[in-house]
Scaffold this active site. Structure first.
Site, mmCIF file in Angstrom:
data_model
loop_
_atom_site.group_PDB
_atom_site.id
_atom_site.type_symbol
_atom_site.label_atom_id
_atom_site.label_comp_id
_atom_site.label_asym_id
_atom_site.label_seq_id
_atom_site.Cartn_x
_atom_site.Cartn_y
_atom_site.Cartn_z
ATOM 1 N N GLU A 69 -16.161 -12.563 -13.151
ATOM 2 C CA GLU A 69 -16.109 -12.179 -11.740
ATOM 3 C C GLU A 69 -16.468 -13.367 -10.876
ATOM 4 O O GLU A 69 -17.525 -13.969 -11.037
ATOM 5 C CB GLU A 69 -17.056 -11.013 -11.454
ATOM 6 C CG GLU A 69 -17.134 -10.613 -9.992
ATOM 7 C CD GLU A 69 -15.776 -10.299 -9.379
ATOM 8 O OE1 GLU A 69 -15.423 -10.937 -8.367
ATOM 9 O OE2 GLU A 69 -15.049 -9.430 -9.933
ATOM 10 N N CYS A 119 -13.458 -1.734 -3.899
ATOM 11 C CA CYS A 119 -13.868 -0.370 -3.549
ATOM 12 C C CYS A 119 -15.329 -0.324 -3.149
ATOM 13 O O CYS A 119 -15.685 0.203 -2.096
ATOM 14 C CB CYS A 119 -13.609 0.569 -4.721
ATOM 15 S SG CYS A 119 -14.157 2.267 -4.400
ATOM 16 N N HIS A 136 -13.420 34.305 1.835
ATOM 17 C CA HIS A 136 -13.315 34.222 3.288
ATOM 18 C C HIS A 136 -14.700 33.982 3.893
ATOM 19 O O HIS A 136 -15.673 34.571 3.442
ATOM 20 C CB HIS A 136 -12.738 35.530 3.846
ATOM 21 C CG HIS A 136 -12.717 35.597 5.337
ATOM 22 N ND1 HIS A 136 -11.754 34.954 6.088
ATOM 23 C CD2 HIS A 136 -13.558 36.211 6.223
ATOM 24 C CE1 HIS A 136 -11.993 35.179 7.368
ATOM 25 N NE2 HIS A 136 -13.086 35.936 7.468
ATOM 26 N N GLY A 183 -18.087 -5.070 -8.942
ATOM 27 C CA GLY A 183 -17.710 -3.791 -8.354
ATOM 28 C C GLY A 183 -16.357 -3.794 -7.688
ATOM 29 O O GLY A 183 -15.802 -2.747 -7.390
ATOM 30 N N GLY A 184 -15.823 -4.971 -7.407
ATOM 31 C CA GLY A 184 -14.494 -5.038 -6.810
ATOM 32 C C GLY A 184 -14.456 -4.595 -5.364
ATOM 33 O O GLY A 184 -15.480 -4.400 -4.700
#
Length: 466
Positions: free
Chosen positions: A35, A43, A448, A40-41
């Site tokens: 990296e 995103c 509902h 984590g890139g």
């Protein structure tokens, strides 16, 4: 130069590369993950997570501003952008640390290397670390997961000016007085509503005839109306040909429109005109890896490049650029490599997505334009969100649902511009994957009041065509 051999090399710590590293390591392989920037890139660091964290702050400001509509008295909100950024940074910091811990502590067999990687041959990488001597690395398989960066258009005067990309805007220490956004795509729309709700003037400039070029006209018109009501100015069919900035820091964008030349001014400029793949510094030509005309890596249905044993994962190979698609790239490769008798294709999968404006825009399958282009016979049901009881009760009445069914009464696509649009869209996706006929959803007993009750209503329109 020292040479180290691994079973697998992964270049890029994104949403495909990280889980693949752990899966292969758990299967007994020696894995190196390289990296150059942040674990984590996109995103985690400058995409989904930070944007959605800041959108949550903008939503709270909007709720306070509109509270009187619900009988609640309150003052005009004051946005503390430093506190907004602090909260965002804490969230992504925790996520980033979680990635590091997962790769380095929770799974054996993974070596995390910080620095730059470039090919010198089909199985050879020269690794230039952030600190330390250059190394040569070799592996039986190599996976490229390097993602994309903001595309900067060639506009006279733009080069050298302090414009912003989304990465920089997420760390801006002051609120813009007037934010001009160049580009009316998904990114531009989310940021436009965010900063408008923070109290900024916002103008979107789009060269096309509508926002979100891949959506149906009625969807774009409805979303444009929603943003315009909140005070976002939208300029369509505008080809920017000159950008300048005066001594007071004011940007001026000169654009050609159907009404003639127009000058749009603002204190800050966000360039959001698309994404460029991070392939130019990888030495791919040394490995003979083919690129398409936009410099994305060409792959087959199993995500393998033209060079045997070299794969491309996530945004770098083109196609829909979404985190969940990148993660599914990992699953495709994992199953094909580690599961006997199971072959998965990256071409045979649904492509859901959501634009996190308010209301959200959720999409799965075909829209009308695509169905017509493919010559598919379909029926369509359209329903205003305002007909749903939950919408009236919460005051979230903007938008509509649109569902397409084929001659066999099966759902082939859904567009949901609605509060909780992404969640509602997923219900249509489940029905599509289960090959359910629309009548089975129409006749469900649904709690509902809920947004899901719209399923009963929208399909009833197929039985009673207007």
């Amino acid at each position: 130069m020292p040479n180290t051999s691994y079973d697998t090399l992964i270049i890029g710590s994104g949403q495909a590369g990280n889980p693949l590293a752990t899966a292969l390591a758990d299967a007994g392989q020696r894995v190196a993950l390289i990296e150059e920037n942040l674990l984590g890139g996109s995103c985690i660091n400058y995409g989904c997570s930070p944007v959605k964290a800041m959108l949550a702050s903008a939503e709270r400001a909007h709720q306070l501003r509109t509270a009187t509509t619900y009988g609640v008295q309150g003052a005009e909100p004051k946005v503390d952008i430093a506190a907004v950024l602090k909260r965002k940074d804490e969230i992504i910091g925790d996520m980033r640390e979680g990635v590091r811990s997962n790769l380095t502590k929770e799974h054996k067999g993974i070596t995390v290397l910080e620095g730059h990687a470039a090919f010198t041959g089909p199985r050879n990488i020269v690794f230039t670390p952030t600190k330390g001597p250059v190394q040569e690395l070799t592996a039986k398989r190599i996976f490229i997961n390097t993602g994309t960066r903001a595309t900067i258009p060639e506009i006279e005067g733009l080069e050298g000016l302090p414009y912003l990309t989304t990465t920089q805007l997420l760390d801006l220490k002051e609120l813009p007085e007037h934010l001009v956004i160049l580009g009316g795509g998904y990114i531009g729309l989310e940021f436009s509503q965010m900063f408008r709700r923070f109290g900024c003037e916002v103008t979107i400039i789009e060269s096309g005839k509508q926002l979100l070029e891949r959506e149906d006209d009625d969807v774009c018109e409805a979303l444009s109306e929603i943003l315009t009501k909140e005070g976002v100015e939208i300029v369509l069919n505008a080809e920017v040909r000159l950008v300048s900035r005066n001594t007071e820091g004011i940007f001026t964008l000169t654009a050609s429109t159907k009404q003639g030349e127009r000058r749009i001014r603002g204190t800050h400029l966000l360039v959001a005109t698309g994404r460029t793949p991070n392939t130019d510094a990888l030495g791919l030509e040394q490995a003979g890896i083919k690129l398409d005309e936009k410099h994305f890596i060409e792959v087959n249905a199993q995500l393998e490049t033209n060079v045997r044993g070299v794969y491309a994962l996530g945004d770098v190979h083109g196609g829909p650029q979404f985190t969940h698609i990148s993660y599914d790239d990992y699953r495709v490769v994992r199953d094909n490599l580690l599961t006997r008798g199971k072959r998965r294709s990256a071409k045979q999968r649904p492509l859901p997505y959501c634009v996190y404006t308010e209301p959200q825009l959720g999409r799965i399958g075909l829209n009308e334009s695509q169905a017509q282009e493919e010559g598919i016979t379909y029926r369509v049901a359209t329903m205003p969100v305002s007909t749903i009881g939950r919408a009236r009760e919460t005051g979230q009445t903007g938008g509509f649902w649109k569902v397409l069914v084929d001659a066999k009464d099966q759902i082939i696509g859904a567009t949901v511009l609605s509060a909780e649009g992404g969640e509602v869209m997923t219900m249509f996706q489940l029905a599509m994957m289960g090959k359910l006929k629309y009548q089975q959803l129409q006749n469900m007993v649904i709690a509902h009041p809920s947004w899901a009750e719209g399923l009963n209503n929208v399909f009833a329109k197929l039985d009673k065509p207007e």
